[in-house]
Design an enzyme around this catalytic site. Structure first.
Site, PDB file in Angstrom:
ATOM      1  N   THR A   1      -5.876   7.125  -4.612  1.00 52.69           N
ATOM      2  CA  THR A   1      -5.954   7.136  -3.146  1.00 52.69           C
ATOM      3  C   THR A   1      -5.119   8.289  -2.581  1.00 52.69           C
ATOM      4  OG1 THR A   1      -6.304   4.777  -3.113  1.00 52.69           O
ATOM      5  CG2 THR A   1      -5.544   5.742  -1.064  1.00 52.69           C
TER       6      THR A   1
ATOM      7  N   GLU B   1       0.844  -1.205   0.000  1.00 52.06           N
ATOM      8  CA  GLU B   1       0.000   0.000   0.000  1.00 52.06           C
ATOM      9  C   GLU B   1       0.872   1.245   0.000  1.00 52.06           C
ATOM     10  OE1 GLU B   1      -2.914  -0.144  -0.778  1.00 52.06           O
ATOM     11  OE2 GLU B   1      -4.298  -0.500   0.858  1.00 52.06           O
TER      12      GLU B   1
HETATM   13  N1  HSE Z   1      -8.616   4.086   4.653  1.00 53.12           N
HETATM   14  C1  HSE Z   1      -8.084   4.377   3.362  1.00 53.12           C
HETATM   15  C2  HSE Z   1      -8.570   5.762   2.944  1.00 53.12           C
HETATM   16  C3  HSE Z   1      -8.552   3.362   2.383  1.00 53.12           C
HETATM   17  O1  HSE Z   1      -9.740   6.044   3.172  1.00 53.12           O
HETATM   18  O2  HSE Z   1      -7.785   6.532   2.392  1.00 53.12           O
HETATM   19  C4  HSE Z   1      -8.030   3.578   0.999  1.00 53.12           C
HETATM   20  O3  HSE Z   1      -8.588   2.598   0.146  1.00 53.12           O
END
Ligand code: HSE
Length: 307
Positions: free
Chosen positions: A179, A129
């Protein structure tokens, strides 16, 4: 073993109440990663099947990055060729980099004869990630590896119970939201009042999971922290919430960092109704969509592929 393939599923992170600490596993959609001994002095990416181009440099690709971290931790130099088959698009909000990272960790662990327990794979998958989006959050990789609904506490997974009947609707309007960008727009500070409301909502939601109390889950399911900043990235967000809740959804919100949205439903019939209502909103919008309904009992996490 000379060749191992693993599958890890798409996931829904945050679930409105638990930014970065709550996520659940889907089952039918996910990524496959195959590793095979190459007898060389480095790992290689030999194939990527993906709608969207992904890094082929082993230092930048989540799968090889995860494998490299596992090799460093174990002090092994058993290098591999890696083939990746994406089952869904990156930038969808359904945990695309996590599915690949989790599948890579699971496959390489099995390839080595399982030196790690499955929970020990989480930090490695989280590194996938980090290389994909700059943050090693665990709320997608944990359910992708372990299945079910997972809460992170001190970066360790706590498995939460699944009510007897629970269905997820995932709806992906095909626009890419990275993201990293979606994280960068989230407000970095919240007032004490907002934090208190979010803590209460999270607690009540978890109690609702334990007791199978859909009404409590429903009233608790509010995202005070991130949805206000992020929902502007998702066309028709408020309209979608209205139809999903009007159709009998338990909750509706942004899946991970978006643009996918999700709803939880107490029955398959309501879930299908929600899915159709969400599709109807985008009809004629010019934005392509992908949606699916899943029985969350089937969300078992990473596994070896059936060849
Ligand atoms: N918790 C993370 C966010 C998940 O909301 O950025 C990303 O898929």
């Amino acid at each position: 073993m000379n060749k191992v393939c693993a599958f890890a599923p798409a996931t829904i992170a945050n679930l409105n109440v638990g930014f970065d600490v709550l996520g659940l596993a889907l089952s039918s959609v996910g990524d496959r990663v195959e590793v095979s001994a190459n007898g060389l002095k480095e790992n290689r990416i030999t194939e990527i099947i993906s709608e969207i181009p992904l890094p082929t440099d082993p230092k930048k690709n989540s799968c090889t990055y995860v494998i490299e971290k596992m090799q460093a931790s174990l002090g092994v130099d058993t290098y591999v060729d890696v083939r990746i088959k994406k089952g869904f698009a990156s930038g969808s909000g359904l945990g695309s980099s996590s599915a690949s990272s989790a599948a890579a960790a699971y496959a390489y662990n099995a390839f080595l004869g399982n030196p790690f327990q499955i929970e020990e794979l989480l930090p490695f998958a989280a590194e996938g990630e980090r290389i994909a989006c700059g943050s090693a959050h665990l709320d997608n990789v944990s359910p992708a590896l372990l299945g079910g609904i997972v809460l992170l506490h001190n970066r360790k997974p706590v498995r939460l119970p699944m009510p007897k009947e629970l269905y997820a609707v995932s709806f992906f309007p095909k626009i890419e939201v990275k993201t990293s960008s979606s994280r960068s727009i989230v407000a970095q500070h919240a007032s004490l009042d907002v934090v208190a409301k979010q803590v209460s909502a999270m607690g009540a939601f978890v109690v609702g999971l334990y007791s199978g109390d859909y009404q409590l889950m429903n009233s608790a399911s509010v995202d005070y922290l991130v949805e206000p900043s992020r929902k502007i990235l998702i066309p028709y967000f408020d309209e979608m919430r209205a139809v999903a809740m009007g159709a009998g959804g338990i909750t509706f919100g942004i899946s991970g960092s978006g643009p996918s949205v999700f709803a939880l439903s107490p029955t398959l019939m309501i879930a299908e109704k929600i899915r159709n209502a969400l599709e109807a909103i985008y009809e004629g919008s010019g934005i392509r969509t992908l949606s699916f309904v899943e029985d969350l009992k089937n969300g078992k996490g990473a596994k070896l592929c059936e060849y």
